[in-house]
Structure formats: structure tokens, C-alpha cells
Design a protein around this motif. Structure first.
Motif, mmCIF file in Angstrom:
data_model
loop_
_atom_site.group_PDB
_atom_site.id
_atom_site.type_symbol
_atom_site.label_atom_id
_atom_site.label_comp_id
_atom_site.label_asym_id
_atom_site.label_seq_id
_atom_site.Cartn_x
_atom_site.Cartn_y
_atom_site.Cartn_z
ATOM 1 N N SER A 39 -4.885 2.869 3.922
ATOM 2 C CA SER A 39 -5.061 2.224 2.623
ATOM 3 C C SER A 39 -5.215 0.710 2.811
ATOM 4 O O SER A 39 -6.075 0.080 2.189
ATOM 5 C CB SER A 39 -3.847 2.551 1.726
ATOM 6 N N HIS B 155 7.213 -7.070 -2.112
ATOM 7 C CA HIS B 155 6.909 -6.421 -0.830
ATOM 8 C C HIS B 155 7.790 -7.005 0.277
ATOM 9 O O HIS B 155 7.596 -6.675 1.449
ATOM 10 C CB HIS B 155 5.451 -6.690 -0.430
ATOM 11 N N SER C 281 0.466 7.529 -16.410
ATOM 12 C CA SER C 281 0.633 6.945 -15.068
ATOM 13 C C SER C 281 -0.154 7.738 -14.021
ATOM 14 O O SER C 281 -0.035 7.467 -12.821
ATOM 15 C CB SER C 281 2.115 6.889 -14.676
ATOM 16 N N ARG D 116 -7.930 3.554 -4.892
ATOM 17 C CA ARG D 116 -8.985 4.063 -4.015
ATOM 18 C C ARG D 116 -9.065 5.587 -4.051
ATOM 19 O O ARG D 116 -10.011 6.164 -4.556
ATOM 20 C CB ARG D 116 -8.716 3.545 -2.592
ATOM 21 N N LYS D 117 -8.030 6.272 -3.510
ATOM 22 C CA LYS D 117 -8.059 7.747 -3.459
ATOM 23 C C LYS D 117 -6.827 8.363 -4.086
ATOM 24 O O LYS D 117 -6.884 9.423 -4.687
ATOM 25 C CB LYS D 117 -8.149 8.212 -2.007
ATOM 26 N N GLY D 118 -5.688 7.744 -3.840
ATOM 27 C CA GLY D 118 -4.451 8.229 -4.444
ATOM 28 C C GLY D 118 -3.999 9.583 -3.951
ATOM 29 O O GLY D 118 -3.492 10.391 -4.731
ATOM 30 N N ARG E 20 6.099 5.328 2.056
ATOM 31 C CA ARG E 20 4.918 6.210 2.144
ATOM 32 C C ARG E 20 4.617 6.420 3.623
ATOM 33 O O ARG E 20 4.874 5.519 4.445
ATOM 34 C CB ARG E 20 3.727 5.526 1.453
ATOM 35 N N TYR F 3 6.316 8.199 -1.758
ATOM 36 C CA TYR F 3 5.029 8.444 -2.412
ATOM 37 C C TYR F 3 4.725 9.940 -2.367
ATOM 38 O O TYR F 3 4.204 10.511 -3.329
ATOM 39 C CB TYR F 3 3.962 7.654 -1.651
ATOM 40 N N LYS G 185 0.794 -1.233 0.000
ATOM 41 C CA LYS G 185 0.000 0.000 0.000
ATOM 42 C C LYS G 185 0.826 1.281 0.000
ATOM 43 O O LYS G 185 0.351 2.345 0.399
ATOM 44 C CB LYS G 185 -1.018 0.032 1.165
ATOM 45 N N SER G 186 2.066 1.166 -0.485
ATOM 46 C CA SER G 186 2.950 2.343 -0.535
ATOM 47 C C SER G 186 2.995 2.985 -1.913
ATOM 48 O O SER G 186 3.732 3.952 -2.115
ATOM 49 C CB SER G 186 4.368 1.938 -0.131
ATOM 50 N N GLY G 187 2.246 2.427 -2.876
ATOM 51 C CA GLY G 187 2.276 2.980 -4.228
ATOM 52 C C GLY G 187 3.079 2.107 -5.187
ATOM 53 O O GLY G 187 3.512 2.569 -6.257
ATOM 54 N N THR G 188 3.225 0.836 -4.833
ATOM 55 C CA THR G 188 4.003 -0.096 -5.662
ATOM 56 C C THR G 188 3.518 -0.109 -7.119
ATOM 57 O O THR G 188 4.313 -0.039 -8.051
ATOM 58 C CB THR G 188 3.890 -1.537 -5.096
ATOM 59 N N HIS G 189 2.179 -0.194 -7.269
ATOM 60 C CA HIS G 189 1.635 -0.286 -8.636
ATOM 61 C C HIS G 189 1.857 1.001 -9.429
ATOM 62 O O HIS G 189 2.031 0.965 -10.644
ATOM 63 C CB HIS G 189 0.145 -0.659 -8.598
#
Ligand code: PPS
Length: 286
Positions: free
Chosen positions: A129, A99, A218, A248-250, A121, A184, A44-48
Motif C-alpha cells: 500500500s 502515526h 464506513s 486504492r483496493k481495500g 495490518r 485491519y 497504510k494500516s487503515g487509519t482513515h
């Protein structure tokens, strides 16, 4: 923590997500190559987001690849079922995601020139998140409440263990030529400069219009609409998107909308204690 988790040297990882090689110990023999790029981040740190950016840097901003190949095939997970095997067979240069905490990386990483991008993040946003992700993730029970999730997070009783130990562990790589730590928050604040920093680290140059295209494709909105990246392909299997969105929110600082004052204070105390001795400027959030 339920039996859905396998304990790898004391770190809980979801059994269903793990390649059998992690159960037999064969993962230790995975060979990193010098042209590999490894994206490393606590969940949930922005990997994607980083996976999408690196995919686009590779194609010089051309969106064809990200719009035709699922994100997990473009940058397979080292620890994941099937993807580990695919990675071993893949010709270079490979993008690899993980991860895992540093102590669970195959030893070959530390003797290779593989470039490592470590994304951190604000852990309060990671926690929030992760709480919402538990509602859409098919392989775990949703956390009963934010308070329950909060306590589990502080105790390291979440997938991949303690954020604090994970982060401290990877930060020991600081100063190594093949290691780049990013946040992030800086990526959100100044995406263009951060992408330029990534290009410099990778030894890549982009023309201005190529960089513009990386930025455009991106963005949170573009990724939300890209079915190769928004997990709609995994709906009903890996995730249940009727309960929320994968993207979700970004935003940065969403924890302020969810944590109580008491929780925020308790988190702050835990952070000071667990991250003591590290320069505060490593953590660019307030
Ligand atoms: S996972 O499932 O653990 O690998 O999740 P991960 O990709 O590490 O992190 C998911 C969060 O990253 C946000 N995200 C983005 N933010 C801004 N811009 C872009 N393009 C972007 N892509 C993903 C995603 O929305 C999750 O954060 P939250 O706070 O839940 O929105």
C-alpha cells in the motif's frame, strides 16, 4: 533518505507534514485529556477507515458529519502542521490520529485515561500500500521500484521508521485498560463484531439500525465516494490523484499479487527475527 525528513529521536518524519511544535520540542507539553480517543497506526494500516468508523460511532450512524467535514478536521493528526494547533484549541471530546511511534508521544498520554485504539495490518500489505501511495503523494519522490521500497521498508527507511519497532513499541501497552489493539484483517473479516468491540471499549451503545448505518457509511465504496474522506479535496496539493486513488483496493493479502516468492521469503525471515518473542496470535494473517 532525503532532507525532506526530520529525524525525531532517530525516527524519520516528513518535515512538510510536521507541526513546527515538533521542531521546537514544544510537542512534549501537549496535554491529553481523559475524554480523548487516540487512533494510532503505522501509515497504510487503515487509519482513515478507523477515523471514519469512530466519527460515525460518535454521531450514532448519522452521516451528516462525515459528509460535511474533512476527515482530517474530524480526527486531526497530532503531529501535523495546523492540526496540532487546532487540536489544542478544540473542546472535547476529541478524536486524535497519529502515526507516531510510542516513544514520541507526549508524556501526558501515559498518565491520562485517553482511550487508545491501535490498529495493525499485515506489514506486507502495509508495504505494498505504501509503495502505491508513494506514486500519488506530493511530498515524496515515488519509490523507484517495489524492490527499492521493499528494501527501504525492511531497513526502516520509510516515513515513521521501522514497522517492526513501531508495532513492538505500541504492543507494550497490551493489558492496559485504556488500550485496544485491533487488526485491519479482523475489521475486514467481521466488520460488525469489530465495531461492536470498539463500542464496548468506548462505553457506547448503538441501536441495530445505528450500527447498520455505521457499517454502510464506513464501507470502502462509501468512503471512496465521500469527498470528505477520499482526498479529492487535497488533490493537486497533498496528493496527485491522476496517479492513483487514496482508497486504492481495500483488501487483505494484496501482497500476494505483488511480492515475488524470494521477497516473500525474505520478508518472512525478517519478520520472524524482528518479532521474535511475541505470541503469533497477535498477528492474525497468514
Ligand atoms: S495513511 O495515508 O497512512 O493514513 O493510510 P491509512 O489510512 O493508514 O491506510 C490506507 C489503506 O487503508 C485502506 N482503506 C480501507 N480498506 C477497507 N475499507 C475501508 N473503508 C478503507 N478505507 C481505507 C486504503 O484503501 C489503503 O489500503 P490499500 O491496500 O492501499 O487499498
Amino acid at each position: 533518505m532525503s532532507d525532506k525528513f526530520t529525524w525525531l529521536e532517530g525516527i524519520p518524519v516528513l518535515t512538510k507534514c510536521l507541526s513546527p511544535k515538533f521542531l521546537t520540542g514544544e510537542w512534549r507539553d501537549f496535554v491529553f485529556r481523559e475524554d480523548d480517543v487516540l487512533i494510532l497506526a503505522f501509515p497504510k494500516s487503515g487509519t482513515h477507515w478507523m477515523m471514519e468508523i469512530l466519527s460515525l460511532i460518535r454521531t450514532k450512524g448519522d452521516p451528516k458529519w462525515i459528509q460535511s467535514v474533512p476527515i482530517w478536521d474530524r480526527s486531526p493528526w497530532l503531529e501535523a502542521k495546523n492540526l496540532y494547533e487546532a487540536l489544542e484549541a478544540q473542546e472535547g471530546p476529541r478524536l486524535i490520529s497519529s502515526h507516531l511511534p510510542i516513544q514520541l508521544l507526549p508524556k501526558s498520554l501515559f498518565t491520562s485515561k485517553t482511550k487508545i485504539i491501535h490498529l495493525i495490518r499485515d506489514p506486507r500489505d502495509v508495504l505494498v500500500s505504501g509503495y502505491f501511495f508513494s506514486k500519488i503523494f506530493s511530498y515524496t519522490e515515488p519509490s523507484a521500484s517495489l524492490q527499492v521500497h521493499f528494501e527501504r521498508f525492511l531497513q526502516g527507511n520509510v516515513s515513521y521508521g521501522s514497522w517492526f519497532e513501531h508495532t513492538r513499541g505500541w504492543m507494550t501497552m497490551r493489558g492496559k485498560e485504556n488500550y485496544l489493539m485491533l487488526s485491519y484483517e479482523e475489521l475486514r473479516r467481521d466488520t460488525r463484531s469489530t465495531i461492536e468491540k470498539i463500542c464496548q471499549f468506548l462505553g457506547k451503545t448503538l441501536e441495530p439500525e445505528e450500527l447498520n448505518s455505521v457499517l454502510k457509511h464506513s464501507s470502502f465504496q462509501a468512503m471512496r465516494e465521500n469527498k470528505m474522506s477520499n482526498y479529492t479535496l487535497a488533490d493537486g496539493v497533498f496528493v496527485n490523484l491522476k496517479n492513483g486513488s487514496f482508497l486504492r483496493k481495500g483488501i487483505s493479502g494484496d501482497w500476494r499479487n505483488h511480492l515475488t516468492v524470494a521477497q516473500a521469503e525474505a520478508f518472512d525471515r525478517a519478520f520472524q527475527e524482528k518479532m521474535a518473542g511475541l505470541p503469533p496470535e497477535l498477528f492474525p494473517w497468514e
